[in-house]
Design an enzyme around this catalytic site. Structure first.
Site, PDB file in Angstrom:
ATOM      1  N   LYS A  13       0.795  -1.365   0.010  1.00 15.45           N
ATOM      2  CA  LYS A  13       0.051  -0.070   0.083  1.00 15.45           C
ATOM      3  C   LYS A  13       0.914   1.353  -0.263  1.00 15.45           C
ATOM      4  O   LYS A  13       1.858   1.508  -0.586  1.00 15.45           O
ATOM      5  CB  LYS A  13      -1.078  -0.046   1.140  1.00 15.45           C
ATOM      6  CG  LYS A  13      -1.949  -1.331   1.102  1.00 15.45           C
ATOM      7  CD  LYS A  13      -3.017  -1.317   2.165  1.00 15.45           C
ATOM      8  CE  LYS A  13      -3.770  -2.598   2.070  1.00 15.45           C
ATOM      9  NZ  LYS A  13      -5.032  -2.690   2.886  1.00 15.45           N
ATOM     10  N   GLU A  97     -10.115  -0.452  -1.568  1.00 16.06           N
ATOM     11  CA  GLU A  97      -9.322   0.917  -1.339  1.00 16.06           C
ATOM     12  C   GLU A  97      -9.725   1.659  -2.850  1.00 16.06           C
ATOM     13  O   GLU A  97      -9.933   2.913  -2.530  1.00 16.06           O
ATOM     14  CB  GLU A  97      -8.198   1.054  -0.968  1.00 16.06           C
ATOM     15  CG  GLU A  97      -8.095   0.526   0.823  1.00 16.06           C
ATOM     16  CD  GLU A  97      -6.578   0.075   1.078  1.00 16.06           C
ATOM     17  OE1 GLU A  97      -6.787  -0.522   2.425  1.00 16.06           O
ATOM     18  OE2 GLU A  97      -5.820   0.022   0.406  1.00 16.06           O
ATOM     19  N   GLY A 171      -7.639  -4.333   7.390  1.00 18.49           N
ATOM     20  CA  GLY A 171      -6.944  -3.312   8.486  1.00 18.49           C
ATOM     21  C   GLY A 171      -7.865  -2.948   9.545  1.00 18.49           C
ATOM     22  O   GLY A 171      -7.542  -2.090  10.405  1.00 18.49           O
ATOM     23  N   SER A 211      -6.750  -8.759   6.973  1.00 16.42           N
ATOM     24  CA  SER A 211      -6.168  -8.842   8.276  1.00 16.42           C
ATOM     25  C   SER A 211      -5.430 -10.258   8.509  1.00 16.42           C
ATOM     26  O   SER A 211      -5.693 -10.879   9.726  1.00 16.42           O
ATOM     27  CB  SER A 211      -7.229  -8.485   9.510  1.00 16.42           C
ATOM     28  OG  SER A 211      -7.653  -7.225   9.505  1.00 16.42           O
TER      29      SER A 211
END
Length: 249
Positions: A13, A97, A171, A211
Site C-alpha cells: 500500500k 480501497e 485493516g 487482516s
C-alpha cells in the site's frame, strides 16, 4: 493437497521508503521460503524499479494499480506497458480501497483487467463485500456481481488470481473465520464453474485477504478452497515470512 500452487501476495500500500523497504527485502531474500509457494510483493509505483532490482528473482513484484490504456494524457496514472518496462509482471486491480476510497466503478475495473491481461500482465483481481452488505445478507450478490465484471474481461484465466477480501476485515484486525472464508471461496469456485468452466474453476487460485497475520494464516491456509493470501499490514513485517510458509504440505 490442492493441485493449485499456493500464492501469497504482499500489498505494501502507501507505506515504506527505500530504507525500510530495503530492510524488508533483505529479510525476504535471506529467509527460507516454501519452494512450492508463489510470492509476489505489491510495491508503490515509485518503488517498482527499486523492488524489482533488489528482490530475489524467485519473488515476484506487482504494481498496486494501473490504467486502462497504454499511454496518453492521464496525469498521475501508470500503464501496464510501463509496469512491464520495470521488469514487473503483476498488477493488483479492484482493491477495495480503489473501489471505496477512490471511487472506481466495476466497469472501470473490468476495463483495466482487460487491458492489463492483453498487455501480458498477471492480474490479482480483488472482490469483497462491505460490512453493511454482509449484515444485509447480500455477500454473494455483491461478490458475484464484481466477479462477473472481471470474468467478462478475461480470455486467459492462467494469468488471473482472484482475491476475496471482505472489506470489513481489511485493516480492522477482524478476520473472517476460516469457515466464513472457506464458505465464500467455495461459492466463488462454484460460480466460476457455472459461469466460466469446470476446468477454470478447478485451476484458478482464489486467495483470501483481510487482516491475515502469522497467527491466523495456518488455519486459513488449510481450508480446501483457500489458495493463499493477499496480505496488507503484516506484509511489511518479518512475520510475512511465516505467512508465506503457512502451507506446510
Amino acid at each position: 493437497m490442492s493441485p493449485r500452487k499456493f500464492f501469497v501476495g504482499g500489498n505494501w500500500k502507501l507505506n515504506g521508503d527505500k530504507k525500510s523497504l530495503g530492510e524488508l527485502i533483505n529479510t525476504l531474500n535471506s529467509a527460507k521460503l516454501h519452494a512450492e509457494t508463489e510470492v509476489v510483493c505489491g510495491a508503490p509505483a515509485i518503488y517498482l524499479d527499486f523492488a524489482r532490482s533488489k528482490l530475489d528473482a524467485k519473488i515476484g513484484v506487482a504494481a498496486q494499480n494501473c490504467y486502462k490504456v497504454a499511454k496518453g494524457a492521464f496525469t498521475g496514472e501508470i500503464s501496464p506497458a510501463m509496469i512491464k518496462d520495470c521488469g514487473v509482471h503483476w498488477v493488483i486491480l479492484g482493491h477495495s480501497e480503489r473501489r471505496h476510497v477512490f471511487g472506481e466503478s466495476d466497469e472501470l475495473i473490468g476495463q483495466k483487467v482487460a487491458h492489463a491481461l492483453e498487455s501480458g500482465l498477471g492480474v490479482i483481481a480483488c472482490i469483497g463485500e462491505k460490512l453493511d452488505e454482509r449484515e444485509a445478507g447480500i455477500t454473494e450478490k455483491v461478490v458475484f456481481a464484481q466477479t462477473k465484471v472481471i470474468a467478462d474481461n478475461v480470455k486467459d484465466w492462467s494469468k488471473v488470481v482472484l482475491a476475496y477480501e471482505p472489506v470489513w476485515a481489511i485493516g480492522t484486525g477482524k478476520t473472517a473465520s476460516p469457515q466464513q472464508a472457506q464458505e465464500v471461496h467455495d461459492k466463488l469456485r462454484k460460480w466460476v464453474k457455472d459461469n466460466v468452466s469446470e476446468a477454470v474453476a478447478s485451476s484458478v487460485r482464489i486467495i483470501y485477504g483481510g487482516s491475515v497475520t502469522g497467527g491466523t494464516c495456518k488455519e486459513l491456509g488449510s481450508q480446501k478452497d483457500v489458495d493463499g493470501f493477499l496480505v496488507g499490514g503484516a506484509s511489511l513485517k518479518p512475520e510475512f515470512v511465516e505467512i508465506i510458509n503457512a502451507r506446510t504440505d
